[in-house]
Motif scaffolding. Structure first.
Motif, PDB file in Angstrom:
ATOM      1  N   ASP A 179       0.704  -1.139   0.085  1.00 29.18           N
ATOM      2  CA  ASP A 179       0.046   0.072  -0.096  1.00 29.18           C
ATOM      3  C   ASP A 179       1.092   1.104  -0.139  1.00 29.18           C
ATOM      4  O   ASP A 179       1.784   1.319   0.647  1.00 29.18           O
ATOM      5  N   GLY A 180       0.344   2.156  -0.581  1.00 27.33           N
ATOM      6  CA  GLY A 180       1.178   3.520  -0.702  1.00 27.33           C
ATOM      7  C   GLY A 180       2.294   3.601  -1.584  1.00 27.33           C
ATOM      8  O   GLY A 180       3.246   4.537  -1.368  1.00 27.33           O
ATOM      9  N   LEU A 181       2.714   2.513  -2.328  1.00 30.05           N
ATOM     10  CA  LEU A 181       3.834   2.428  -3.002  1.00 30.05           C
ATOM     11  C   LEU A 181       3.928   3.751  -3.940  1.00 30.05           C
ATOM     12  O   LEU A 181       5.157   3.968  -4.160  1.00 30.05           O
ATOM     13  N   LEU A 182       2.974   4.251  -4.780  1.00 30.92           N
ATOM     14  CA  LEU A 182       2.932   5.352  -5.404  1.00 30.92           C
ATOM     15  C   LEU A 182       2.713   6.775  -4.669  1.00 30.92           C
ATOM     16  O   LEU A 182       2.316   7.836  -5.451  1.00 30.92           O
ATOM     17  N   TYR A 229      -2.840   2.917 -10.140  1.00 32.85           N
ATOM     18  CA  TYR A 229      -1.868   4.053  -9.671  1.00 32.85           C
ATOM     19  C   TYR A 229      -2.713   4.740  -8.473  1.00 32.85           C
ATOM     20  O   TYR A 229      -2.077   4.862  -7.429  1.00 32.85           O
ATOM     21  N   LEU A 230      -3.955   5.072  -8.675  1.00 35.21           N
ATOM     22  CA  LEU A 230      -4.812   5.625  -7.467  1.00 35.21           C
ATOM     23  C   LEU A 230      -4.715   4.922  -6.260  1.00 35.21           C
ATOM     24  O   LEU A 230      -4.402   5.171  -5.158  1.00 35.21           O
ATOM     25  N   GLN A 231      -4.967   3.522  -6.622  1.00 30.60           N
ATOM     26  CA  GLN A 231      -5.235   2.656  -5.439  1.00 30.60           C
ATOM     27  C   GLN A 231      -4.013   2.541  -4.720  1.00 30.60           C
ATOM     28  O   GLN A 231      -3.950   2.379  -3.552  1.00 30.60           O
ATOM     29  N   LEU A 232      -2.690   2.806  -5.456  1.00 29.43           N
ATOM     30  CA  LEU A 232      -1.626   2.841  -4.633  1.00 29.43           C
ATOM     31  C   LEU A 232      -0.902   4.147  -4.220  1.00 29.43           C
ATOM     32  O   LEU A 232       0.060   4.272  -3.901  1.00 29.43           O
ATOM     33  N   GLY A 233      -1.950   4.996  -4.117  1.00 27.11           N
ATOM     34  CA  GLY A 233      -1.700   6.307  -3.442  1.00 27.11           C
ATOM     35  C   GLY A 233      -1.170   7.359  -4.399  1.00 27.11           C
ATOM     36  O   GLY A 233      -0.727   8.401  -3.794  1.00 27.11           O
ATOM     37  N   ALA A 234      -1.101   7.067  -5.650  1.00 26.30           N
ATOM     38  CA  ALA A 234      -0.794   8.288  -6.572  1.00 26.30           C
ATOM     39  C   ALA A 234      -1.798   9.454  -6.748  1.00 26.30           C
ATOM     40  O   ALA A 234      -2.872   9.043  -6.606  1.00 26.30           O
ATOM     41  N   GLY A 259      -8.516   9.550  -2.878  1.00 29.75           N
ATOM     42  CA  GLY A 259      -7.587   9.988  -3.459  1.00 29.75           C
ATOM     43  C   GLY A 259      -7.979  11.211  -4.494  1.00 29.75           C
ATOM     44  O   GLY A 259      -9.273  11.910  -4.227  1.00 29.75           O
ATOM     45  N   SER A 260      -7.116  11.593  -5.373  1.00 25.44           N
ATOM     46  CA  SER A 260      -7.638  12.655  -6.282  1.00 25.44           C
ATOM     47  C   SER A 260      -7.172  12.313  -7.825  1.00 25.44           C
ATOM     48  O   SER A 260      -6.283  11.857  -8.123  1.00 25.44           O
ATOM     49  N   VAL A 261      -8.395  12.488  -8.446  1.00 21.69           N
ATOM     50  CA  VAL A 261      -8.153  12.678  -9.883  1.00 21.69           C
ATOM     51  C   VAL A 261      -8.640  13.680 -10.558  1.00 21.69           C
ATOM     52  O   VAL A 261      -9.837  13.910 -10.521  1.00 21.69           O
TER      53      VAL A 261
END
Ligand code: HXC
Length: 291
Positions: A4-7, A29-34, A59-61
């Motif tokens: 989790d949070g890789l990105l 990418y969103l799921q991994l924190g980007a 998160g933010s898109v």
């Protein structure tokens, strides 16, 4: 597969991120924190995708409507992103256009509709992001979605094959030219990953059954496999890897070239029917486009 949070801390633009493979990559990418930006030509599609992805993953898109064939519009988009949100850390070139057609039947406009998007448009975005990174002394990672035909070409999709092959060479060339700036470029060459856009324009009225039967692993790609590869190429940890185009196709291209050679079987009447089916999909997609 990834922690989790890789990105976390990454800001990534996915062109063509409203639908198809771009949407899938953006979601992962969103799921991994980007933090994500997605762009495309259809405002309603972009907004719906952003809403759904944020509902699913938080998160933010953020969205920006653009036709990447227009260099001034691409520059305005990147100016907005840098101005409102700060520099990107990553770019995924996914926006594309393609349809099957006998090459002798293509008009100049038909060729340009594909080449201007895939070849020219992808260059405009890549150059615009790269030059901002160089000016700001920032490193970054670019992942482009290509096809296995960059190695061997494909009949009946010649403008796409030519354009994607150009991007394959762009990937190698800029990996060298921009390496000293810490900018790396890699590409993914997917085999058949069923999406609506590709199915309706590349297999109109048909199914992926033939692709499954021909493939050494007897299946099409699973979206999570593509997502995982896109994460690997974007995340830190293997940053010395650059200039590579990685196939993910169950060895389809090695076994049979992965091309559309079998369309030799189609009759003139079949092509008339195909073109009508493709046009119906284009008419449906045209709603809500900026261009
Ligand atoms: C011949 C065709 C045609 C067809 C369009 N044209 N469809 N010619 N056969 N089936 C010609 C038109 O007649 C016109 O030329 C010219 O192309 C431009 O057509 P428009 O519809 O006005 O263009 P536009 O609205 O800009 O649409 C671009 C598009 C469309 C590429 C034609 O399909 C599109 O927007 N696609 C985006 C989504 C997409 O393609 N997804 C699939 C991606 S799959 P004239 O001379 O009449 O004016 C992919 C990778 C494949 O990219 C990898 C799979 C393994």
């Amino acid at each position: 597969m990834f922690k989790d949070g890789l990105l976390a801390g990454k800001r990534i633009l996915v062109t063509g991120g409203g639908s198809g493979l771009g949407r899938e990559i953006a979601a992962k990418y969103l799921q991994l924190g980007a933090a994500l930006w997605i762009c495309g030509r259809r405002v309603p599609v972009l907004e719906q995708t952003a809403r759904e992805l944020m509902q699913q993953h938080g998160g933010s898109v953020r969205t920006h409507a653009v036709d990447i064939r227009e260099p001034a519009a691409v520059d305005a988009m990147l100016g907005r992103i840098w101005g409102e949100d700060g520099p990107l850390t990553g770019l995924v070139n996914c926006a594309a256009g393609n349809f099957i057609s006998p090459t002798q039947d293509l008009s100049p406009n038909g060729f340009n509709a594909i080449a201007n998007t895939v070849f020219h448009g992808t260059f405009y975005v890549t150059q615009g992001v790269g030059k901002r990174w160089i000016a700001g002394d920032q490193k970054g990672s670019i992942v482009s979605i290509l096809v296995t035909w960059v190695h061997n070409g494909s009949p009946y999709v010649v403008p796409s094959a030519m354009s994607k092959a150009g991007l394959h060479v762009m990937t190698k060339s800029l990996a060298v030219e921009w390496g000293r700036h810490g900018i790396r470029l890699n590409a993914i060459a997917p085999g058949a990953f069923p999406t609506e856009g590709a199915a309706k324009r590349l297999r109109p009225g048909g199914s992926f059954e033939d692709a499954i039967q021909k493939n050494p692993m007897r299946r099409t790609g699973r979206m999570d496999e593509l997502q995982n590869l896109a994460v690997f190429l974007m995340a830190e940890g293997c940053e010395w890897m650059t200039g590579e185009t990685i196939s993910i196709d169950g060895a389809g291209a090695l076994a049979h070239g992965g091309s559309f050679a079998e369309l030799d079987r189609l009759t003139d009447e079949d092509w008339v029917r195909m073109r009508a089916l493709i046009k119906a999909q284009d008419d449906k997609d045209r709603a809500g486009r900026v261009a």
